[in-house]
Design an enzyme around this catalytic site. Structure first.
Site, PDB file in Angstrom:
ATOM      1  N   MET A 258       1.842 -19.705   4.829  1.00 17.15           N
ATOM      2  CA  MET A 258       1.807 -20.234   6.104  1.00 17.15           C
ATOM      3  C   MET A 258       1.299 -21.827   5.840  1.00 17.15           C
ATOM      4  O   MET A 258       1.168 -22.364   4.661  1.00 17.15           O
ATOM      5  CB  MET A 258       0.455 -19.759   6.588  1.00 17.15           C
ATOM      6  CG  MET A 258      -1.035 -19.919   6.013  1.00 17.15           C
ATOM      7  SD  MET A 258      -2.248 -19.221   7.057  1.00 17.15           S
ATOM      8  CE  MET A 258      -2.334 -20.549   8.465  1.00 17.15           C
ATOM      9  N   CYS A 259       1.390 -22.399   6.909  1.00 21.85           N
ATOM     10  CA  CYS A 259       1.117 -23.772   7.084  1.00 21.85           C
ATOM     11  C   CYS A 259       0.632 -24.381   8.213  1.00 21.85           C
ATOM     12  O   CYS A 259      -0.129 -23.800   9.021  1.00 21.85           O
ATOM     13  CB  CYS A 259       2.457 -24.811   6.522  1.00 21.85           C
ATOM     14  SG  CYS A 259       3.697 -24.060   7.748  1.00 21.85           S
ATOM     15  N   GLY A 260       1.108 -25.394   9.001  1.00 22.29           N
ATOM     16  CA  GLY A 260       0.932 -25.756  10.333  1.00 22.29           C
ATOM     17  C   GLY A 260       1.717 -25.315  11.197  1.00 22.29           C
ATOM     18  O   GLY A 260       0.751 -24.504  12.330  1.00 22.29           O
ATOM     19  N   GLY A 262       4.728 -23.293  10.297  1.00 25.77           N
ATOM     20  CA  GLY A 262       5.886 -22.619   9.678  1.00 25.77           C
ATOM     21  C   GLY A 262       7.048 -23.493   9.032  1.00 25.77           C
ATOM     22  O   GLY A 262       7.998 -22.792   8.655  1.00 25.77           O
ATOM     23  N   TRP A 287      -0.819 -22.165  11.417  1.00 21.97           N
ATOM     24  CA  TRP A 287      -2.048 -22.395  11.709  1.00 21.97           C
ATOM     25  C   TRP A 287      -2.081 -22.846  13.339  1.00 21.97           C
ATOM     26  O   TRP A 287      -3.089 -22.647  13.852  1.00 21.97           O
ATOM     27  CB  TRP A 287      -2.569 -23.627  11.073  1.00 21.97           C
ATOM     28  CG  TRP A 287      -4.149 -24.215  11.182  1.00 21.97           C
ATOM     29  CD1 TRP A 287      -4.316 -25.310  11.815  1.00 21.97           C
ATOM     30  CD2 TRP A 287      -5.332 -23.519  11.220  1.00 21.97           C
ATOM     31  NE1 TRP A 287      -5.775 -25.509  12.089  1.00 21.97           N
ATOM     32  CE2 TRP A 287      -6.298 -24.305  11.608  1.00 21.97           C
ATOM     33  CE3 TRP A 287      -5.763 -22.292  10.460  1.00 21.97           C
ATOM     34  CZ2 TRP A 287      -7.765 -23.976  11.741  1.00 21.97           C
ATOM     35  CZ3 TRP A 287      -6.880 -21.775  10.487  1.00 21.97           C
ATOM     36  CH2 TRP A 287      -7.764 -22.532  11.127  1.00 21.97           C
TER      37      TRP A 287
END
Length: 304
Positions: A258-260, A262, A287
């Site tokens: 995951m990240c901010g 995608g 996120w």
């Protein structure tokens, strides 16, 4: 299982030289963070690019019914986007971005679930350019030189590639994340730890309880932004990065990246798959979705 392959600049050039029956189409997927004023499409039209490239806008080919920035598109939206670029199912697509390996992993991942037969991620533009291979610097007026096509993908593997929000929350509530999964977050460490703000000001920083940080820059060459060439080298880089961060990815467990929003989660997803690990999926909402849908009790800041 990765739905695309890494392609070195030399192998790309060799492929262009020997392929005589199918089109090889470089796909420029350059994208910048929302707090960066640069215009990727304008730069594509007015600056340099790989010869015969088209420009793929990852802000346009997405789930337009979702309030979250970059969710995998449905089949209809995907087919329309590919058709507008004039792409065909038998094209050999080579995805790149002019930053290095920043947004192109997201683009190639977006195309991957629709099972395009010949799909590659160029590793990478900076290495290609430094080797002195050809670039196109003529001014363009369109994002593609191809006429509109009828691209038809009739199925999607997104259900196997994407982890939904409900699954993440279920793991948080049960406390089973670390016992059952490796969850890795590609954002910068200070955002993960809640010490720096998110690029989108309405969203608090912090992380999913039980997740581990894996800032995407740590899996790429610091100068070229390329992935290590071999799986063995990639695994060594991955192990070194996680060891410094105080944990190890368990190859026996499935992994969720995951990240901010995608985008950079696809960078670490590609790295983990390139290192030979299996069962790697993306939390597409990442996120941005998680932080807006849970209360503060389900947001962690300290690492354990």
């Amino acid at each position: 299982m990765s739905l695309y392959k890494l392609l070195s600049p030399k192998k790309f050039v060799d492929l262009v030289a020997r392929e005589t029956t199918r089109r090889i189409v470089p796909v420029d997927a350059t994208w910048y963070m929302p707090n960066d004023p640069r215009d990727a499409q304008k730069e594509f039209l007015e600056g340099e690019r790989l010869p015969n490239s088209v420009f793929f806008d990852i802000d346009a080919v997405k789930d337009k019914t979702s309030q979250y920035p970059h969710m995998v598109p449905d089949i209809k939206t995907f087919n329309e986007g590919m058709s507008k670029l004039g792409l065909k199912r038998d094209d050999i697509l080579v995805i790149y971005d002019r930053v290095g390996n920043f947004s192109s992993p997201r683009c190639v991942w977006t195309i991957g679930p629709f099972e395009h037969p010949n799909l590659y991620l160029l590793n990478n533009y900076n290495t290609y350019k430094s080797a002195g291979y050809p670039l196109d610097t003529t001014k363009k007026t369109n994002v593609t030189d191809f006429p509109v096509s009828e691209y038809v993908a009739d199925s999607s593997l997104a259900i196997d590639e994407v982890v939904p929000f409900e699954n993440i929350v279920g793991l948080v509530e049960s406390g089973d994340i670390r016992s059952k999964y490796n969850v890795v977050d590609a954002r910068a460490l200070d955002r993960f730890e809640g010490k720096a703000p998110e690029p989108r000001p309405i969203i608090p920083s912090g992380h999913v309880p039980g997740a581990h940080p894996l800032p995407f820059a740590q899996v790429l060459d610091p100068t070229t932004k390329a992935y290590p060439e071999t799986p063995e080298e990639m695994l060594a880089v991955l192990n070194e990065a996680t060891e410094k961060l105080g944990y190890k990815i368990d190859p026996k467990k499935p992994t969720i990246a995951m990240c901010g929003t995608g985008i950079t989660g696809c960078i670490i997803k590609t790295a983990i798959e390139h290192a030979g690990l299996k069962m790697v999926r993306l939390y597409d909402g990442s996120w941005t979705e998680y932080a807006q849908r849970v209360d503060a009790s389900k947001i962690a800041k300290n690492r354990d």
